[in-house]
Design a protein around this motif. Structure first.
Motif, mmCIF file in Angstrom:
data_model
loop_
_atom_site.group_PDB
_atom_site.id
_atom_site.type_symbol
_atom_site.label_atom_id
_atom_site.label_comp_id
_atom_site.label_asym_id
_atom_site.label_seq_id
_atom_site.Cartn_x
_atom_site.Cartn_y
_atom_site.Cartn_z
ATOM 1 N N ILE A 169 0.859 -1.186 0.000
ATOM 2 C CA ILE A 169 0.000 0.000 0.000
ATOM 3 C C ILE A 169 0.897 1.238 0.000
ATOM 4 N N GLY A 170 0.647 2.172 -0.901
ATOM 5 C CA GLY A 170 1.491 3.345 -1.056
ATOM 6 C C GLY A 170 1.135 4.482 -0.108
ATOM 7 N N LYS A 171 2.032 5.456 -0.031
ATOM 8 C CA LYS A 171 1.817 6.648 0.796
ATOM 9 C C LYS A 171 0.610 7.421 0.277
ATOM 10 N N GLY A 172 -0.170 8.001 1.199
ATOM 11 C CA GLY A 172 -1.338 8.789 0.827
ATOM 12 C C GLY A 172 -2.592 7.968 0.588
ATOM 13 N N THR A 173 -2.520 6.652 0.759
ATOM 14 C CA THR A 173 -3.661 5.771 0.541
ATOM 15 C C THR A 173 -4.533 5.712 1.795
ATOM 16 N N LEU A 174 -5.847 5.756 1.608
ATOM 17 C CA LEU A 174 -6.791 5.615 2.716
ATOM 18 C C LEU A 174 -6.906 4.142 3.069
ATOM 19 N N VAL A 175 -6.621 3.811 4.325
ATOM 20 C CA VAL A 175 -6.658 2.425 4.778
ATOM 21 C C VAL A 175 -7.583 2.284 5.986
ATOM 22 N N LEU A 200 -4.782 7.750 6.814
ATOM 23 C CA LEU A 200 -3.946 7.850 5.622
ATOM 24 C C LEU A 200 -2.540 7.335 5.909
ATOM 25 N N VAL A 201 -2.007 6.536 5.008
ATOM 26 C CA VAL A 201 -0.646 6.027 5.140
ATOM 27 C C VAL A 201 0.324 7.189 4.918
ATOM 28 N N LYS A 202 1.182 7.443 5.882
ATOM 29 C CA LYS A 202 2.186 8.499 5.778
ATOM 30 C C LYS A 202 3.553 7.944 5.407
ATOM 31 N N ASP A 203 3.858 6.729 5.858
ATOM 32 C CA ASP A 203 5.145 6.111 5.550
ATOM 33 C C ASP A 203 5.021 4.615 5.801
ATOM 34 N N TYR A 204 5.982 3.853 5.319
ATOM 35 C CA TYR A 204 6.003 2.425 5.564
ATOM 36 C C TYR A 204 7.436 1.989 5.815
ATOM 37 N N TYR A 205 7.582 0.883 6.512
ATOM 38 C CA TYR A 205 8.899 0.391 6.921
ATOM 39 C C TYR A 205 9.005 -1.090 6.596
ATOM 40 N N LYS A 250 -4.311 9.264 11.736
ATOM 41 C CA LYS A 250 -5.753 9.175 11.964
ATOM 42 C C LYS A 250 -6.389 10.551 11.776
ATOM 43 N N PRO A 251 -7.712 10.618 11.622
ATOM 44 C CA PRO A 251 -8.386 11.914 11.437
ATOM 45 C C PRO A 251 -8.156 12.915 12.579
ATOM 46 N N VAL A 273 -0.598 6.030 14.269
ATOM 47 C CA VAL A 273 -0.517 4.653 14.746
ATOM 48 C C VAL A 273 0.420 3.894 13.815
ATOM 49 N N LEU A 274 1.037 2.851 14.332
ATOM 50 C CA LEU A 274 1.896 1.982 13.546
ATOM 51 C C LEU A 274 1.213 0.621 13.492
ATOM 52 N N LYS A 275 0.915 0.142 12.282
ATOM 53 C CA LYS A 275 0.187 -1.116 12.119
ATOM 54 C C LYS A 275 0.954 -2.057 11.214
ATOM 55 N N LEU A 276 0.872 -3.350 11.511
ATOM 56 C CA LEU A 276 1.491 -4.362 10.673
ATOM 57 C C LEU A 276 0.695 -4.537 9.388
#
Length: 63
Positions: free
Chosen positions: A2-8, A20-25, A44-45, A50-53
């Protein structure tokens, strides 16, 4: 992935939460990389993060 800026969406206290995804690791540990691939930093709005797997996150439906 899932890319940055995507609504999840993810499950939070028995109800879905969105952000919205801001970054991924990517994990360096082989055990974690084999199981989860990525962790996502999500805004979050309410302007908190939050950091999620990757196994806990999926694309949200637009409303």
């Amino acid at each position: 992935m899932i890319g940055k800026g995507t609504l999840v969406q993810w499950q939070s206290n028995r109800k879905p939460a969105k952000g919205l995804v801001k970054d991924y690791y990517k994990f360096k540990s082989k055990d974690w990389a084999d199981k989860y691939n990525y962790a996502y930093l999500i805004e979050k709005p309410n302007q908190k993060y939050v950091l999620k797997l990757s196994s806990d996150v999926f694309l949200a439906e637009e409303q």
